[in-house]
Design an enzyme around this catalytic site. Sequence first.
Site, PDB file in Angstrom:
ATOM      1  N   SER A 123       0.831  -1.201   0.000  1.00 43.04           N
ATOM      2  CA  SER A 123       0.000   0.000   0.000  1.00 43.04           C
ATOM      3  C   SER A 123       0.865   1.249   0.000  1.00 43.04           C
ATOM      4  O   SER A 123       1.972   1.248   0.569  1.00 43.04           O
ATOM      5  CB  SER A 123      -0.865  -0.021   1.259  1.00 43.04           C
ATOM      6  OG  SER A 123      -1.457   1.241   1.459  1.00 43.04           O
ATOM      7  N   TYR A 147      -1.712  -1.144  10.815  1.00 42.23           N
ATOM      8  CA  TYR A 147      -2.013  -1.654   9.470  1.00 42.23           C
ATOM      9  C   TYR A 147      -0.842  -1.367   8.535  1.00 42.23           C
ATOM     10  O   TYR A 147      -0.309  -2.268   7.875  1.00 42.23           O
ATOM     11  CB  TYR A 147      -3.307  -1.021   8.920  1.00 42.23           C
ATOM     12  CG  TYR A 147      -3.470  -1.272   7.433  1.00 42.23           C
ATOM     13  CD1 TYR A 147      -3.728  -2.552   6.965  1.00 42.23           C
ATOM     14  CD2 TYR A 147      -3.313  -0.247   6.504  1.00 42.23           C
ATOM     15  CE1 TYR A 147      -3.835  -2.800   5.587  1.00 42.23           C
ATOM     16  CE2 TYR A 147      -3.419  -0.484   5.138  1.00 42.23           C
ATOM     17  CZ  TYR A 147      -3.681  -1.764   4.692  1.00 42.23           C
ATOM     18  OH  TYR A 147      -3.771  -2.009   3.348  1.00 42.23           O
ATOM     19  N   LYS A 151       2.071  -3.971   6.646  1.00 42.58           N
ATOM     20  CA  LYS A 151       2.411  -4.031   5.214  1.00 42.58           C
ATOM     21  C   LYS A 151       3.910  -3.857   5.024  1.00 42.58           C
ATOM     22  O   LYS A 151       4.538  -4.564   4.229  1.00 42.58           O
ATOM     23  CB  LYS A 151       1.652  -2.952   4.439  1.00 42.58           C
ATOM     24  CG  LYS A 151       0.164  -3.203   4.339  1.00 42.58           C
ATOM     25  CD  LYS A 151      -0.119  -4.386   3.435  1.00 42.58           C
ATOM     26  CE  LYS A 151      -1.575  -4.788   3.427  1.00 42.58           C
ATOM     27  NZ  LYS A 151      -1.831  -6.064   2.784  1.00 42.58           N
TER      28      LYS A 151
HETATM   29  P1  NAD Z   1     -11.128  -6.864   1.213  1.00 42.39           P
HETATM   30  O1  NAD Z   1     -11.314  -6.850   2.679  1.00 42.39           O
HETATM   31  O2  NAD Z   1     -12.295  -6.584   0.346  1.00 42.39           O
HETATM   32  O3  NAD Z   1     -10.469  -8.255   0.743  1.00 42.39           O
HETATM   33  C1  NAD Z   1      -9.629  -9.018   1.576  1.00 42.39           C
HETATM   34  C2  NAD Z   1     -10.122 -10.448   1.505  1.00 42.39           C
HETATM   35  O4  NAD Z   1      -9.282 -11.277   2.317  1.00 42.39           O
HETATM   36  C3  NAD Z   1     -11.544 -10.604   2.049  1.00 42.39           C
HETATM   37  O5  NAD Z   1     -12.283 -11.404   1.142  1.00 42.39           O
HETATM   38  C4  NAD Z   1     -11.346 -11.329   3.389  1.00 42.39           C
HETATM   39  O6  NAD Z   1     -12.451 -12.141   3.689  1.00 42.39           O
HETATM   40  C5  NAD Z   1     -10.080 -12.117   3.125  1.00 42.39           C
HETATM   41  N1  NAD Z   1      -9.273 -12.426   4.310  1.00 42.39           N
HETATM   42  C6  NAD Z   1      -8.872 -11.594   5.295  1.00 42.39           C
HETATM   43  N2  NAD Z   1      -8.111 -12.240   6.189  1.00 42.39           N
HETATM   44  C7  NAD Z   1      -8.000 -13.515   5.758  1.00 42.39           C
HETATM   45  C8  NAD Z   1      -7.336 -14.667   6.236  1.00 42.39           C
HETATM   46  N3  NAD Z   1      -6.625 -14.623   7.366  1.00 42.39           N
HETATM   47  N4  NAD Z   1      -7.448 -15.819   5.540  1.00 42.39           N
HETATM   48  C9  NAD Z   1      -8.176 -15.877   4.384  1.00 42.39           C
HETATM   49  N5  NAD Z   1      -8.836 -14.817   3.893  1.00 42.39           N
HETATM   50  C10 NAD Z   1      -8.740 -13.644   4.561  1.00 42.39           C
HETATM   51  O7  NAD Z   1      -9.933  -5.828   0.889  1.00 42.39           O
HETATM   52  P2  NAD Z   1      -9.409  -5.278  -0.492  1.00 42.39           P
HETATM   53  O8  NAD Z   1      -9.738  -3.831  -0.557  1.00 42.39           O
HETATM   54  O9  NAD Z   1      -9.817  -6.163  -1.599  1.00 42.39           O
HETATM   55  O10 NAD Z   1      -7.845  -5.386  -0.246  1.00 42.39           O
HETATM   56  C11 NAD Z   1      -7.086  -6.506  -0.669  1.00 42.39           C
HETATM   57  C12 NAD Z   1      -5.652  -6.338  -0.193  1.00 42.39           C
HETATM   58  O11 NAD Z   1      -5.144  -5.100  -0.703  1.00 42.39           O
HETATM   59  C13 NAD Z   1      -5.508  -6.259   1.322  1.00 42.39           C
HETATM   60  O12 NAD Z   1      -4.316  -6.937   1.693  1.00 42.39           O
HETATM   61  C14 NAD Z   1      -5.381  -4.781   1.584  1.00 42.39           C
HETATM   62  O13 NAD Z   1      -4.651  -4.517   2.756  1.00 42.39           O
HETATM   63  C15 NAD Z   1      -4.622  -4.313   0.357  1.00 42.39           C
HETATM   64  N6  NAD Z   1      -4.833  -2.886   0.038  1.00 42.39           N
HETATM   65  C16 NAD Z   1      -6.112  -2.414  -0.092  1.00 42.39           C
HETATM   66  C17 NAD Z   1      -6.296  -1.060  -0.366  1.00 42.39           C
HETATM   67  C18 NAD Z   1      -7.692  -0.481  -0.482  1.00 42.39           C
HETATM   68  O14 NAD Z   1      -7.849   0.733  -0.375  1.00 42.39           O
HETATM   69  N7  NAD Z   1      -8.727  -1.267  -0.711  1.00 42.39           N
HETATM   70  C19 NAD Z   1      -5.199  -0.201  -0.524  1.00 42.39           C
HETATM   71  C20 NAD Z   1      -3.913  -0.732  -0.397  1.00 42.39           C
HETATM   72  C21 NAD Z   1      -3.754  -2.091  -0.110  1.00 42.39           C
END
Ligand code: NAD
Length: 346
Positions: A123, A147, A151
Amino acid sequence: MILVTGGAGYIGSHTCLELLQQRYSVVVLDNFCNSKPTSLHRVENLVGGKMTVVRGDVRNRALLRKLFTAYQIDAVVHFAGLKAVGESVQQPLIYYDNNVVGSVTLTEVMAEYGVKTLVFSSSATVYGDPASVPIREDFPVGTTNPYGSSKLMVERIYRDLAVADPTWRIALLRYFNPVGAHQSGMIGEDPNGIPNNLMPFIAQVASGRREHLNIWGNDYSTPDGTGVRDYIHVTDLALGHLAALQALQDKDGVLTVNLGTGQGHSVLEMVSAFEAASGKKIPYRIAPRRPGDIGACYADPALAAQLLGWRAELGIDAMCRDAWRWQSMNPEGYFETERVQELSFA
Ligand code: NAD
Ligand code: UDP
């Protein structure tokens, strides 16, 4: 075959769709702590393809071993993790356990099975409050909440891993602000409760579910005083993962790249763009700054173009149009009554 952890989530579901469309075989591992299986059924219906979906936790070593034994996995795209900054301050151990322990367990099992190609969701938060914009990958890193720290820790662990064993091929993708939805309006972001992020909040104001938007500060040193971010269409972001998988095919080591558009947009610009896309008025009030927020954050996307041959194509009009289509077609998100087939490890 590609293993997609967290594939049912917001970014994961859009990436699974693009993977299927490009004829990859996909197995998803998700514990559905922040998503519903419905998203994956909709992906399958949209593409007319099938995935293997396994309900389970990325920290479950025994389950991972079963997966790697049962399927010929060539590479892993690792989205699974928790992402709410505020919650991470309240519950740091849960965040470190999910995000750091999960990522370590995954790579331990990958190594056991000789699978060493990995794309990781990092991120732009790892840059903290940048000294200047646009942000290049060689800028100093530093985080202000668990958080972000989780990362950054995983990035460091994965870099150390690739030093110890140079046959690893790892892409650390630093996302800027993913927004929007698939252009069909069938999959999108489905936040629990009151959204923290700007776009889902605006979308809920436009749909009448919330009265007004609070704009957290208009006294930043930005052109109109409101916060500036690099919003990136989730479909562009998903395609960045396919580009990373391609790039890793002929390169050992670690790629650390920004996935952003390189364009900064203010909160007020996003409000206007959403009003134009939806034809709805977005009432707003100026409120005090949100603690921990920064003024401006946008990417220098040159390295992604150079190393991955990828650049974002869609602008804020498409982002708002697609966010609005998703919101209007799914005012309550993925509704619970939809029939979902029970998923289990096959
Ligand atoms: P999201 O919460 O929609 O998706 C994450 C998925 O992982 C969910 O389906 C959740 O059920 C699953 N999950 C969580 N912990 C788990 C575990 N221990 N075992 C199995 N499944 C698990 O989030 P997103 O927005 O799709 O983000 C995806 C990734 O990208 C994350 O790692 C997040 O930190 C990173 N990210 C997101 C953003 C954003 O703004 N959305 C920005 C930068 C980074
Ligand atoms: N923002 C806002 N009101 C909201 C949510 C967000 O004014 O209800 C602003 C926030 O201050 C920031 C921008 O919108 O300038 C993007 O915030 P978001 O939480 O979506 O992303 P992040 O701050 O994590 O980059």
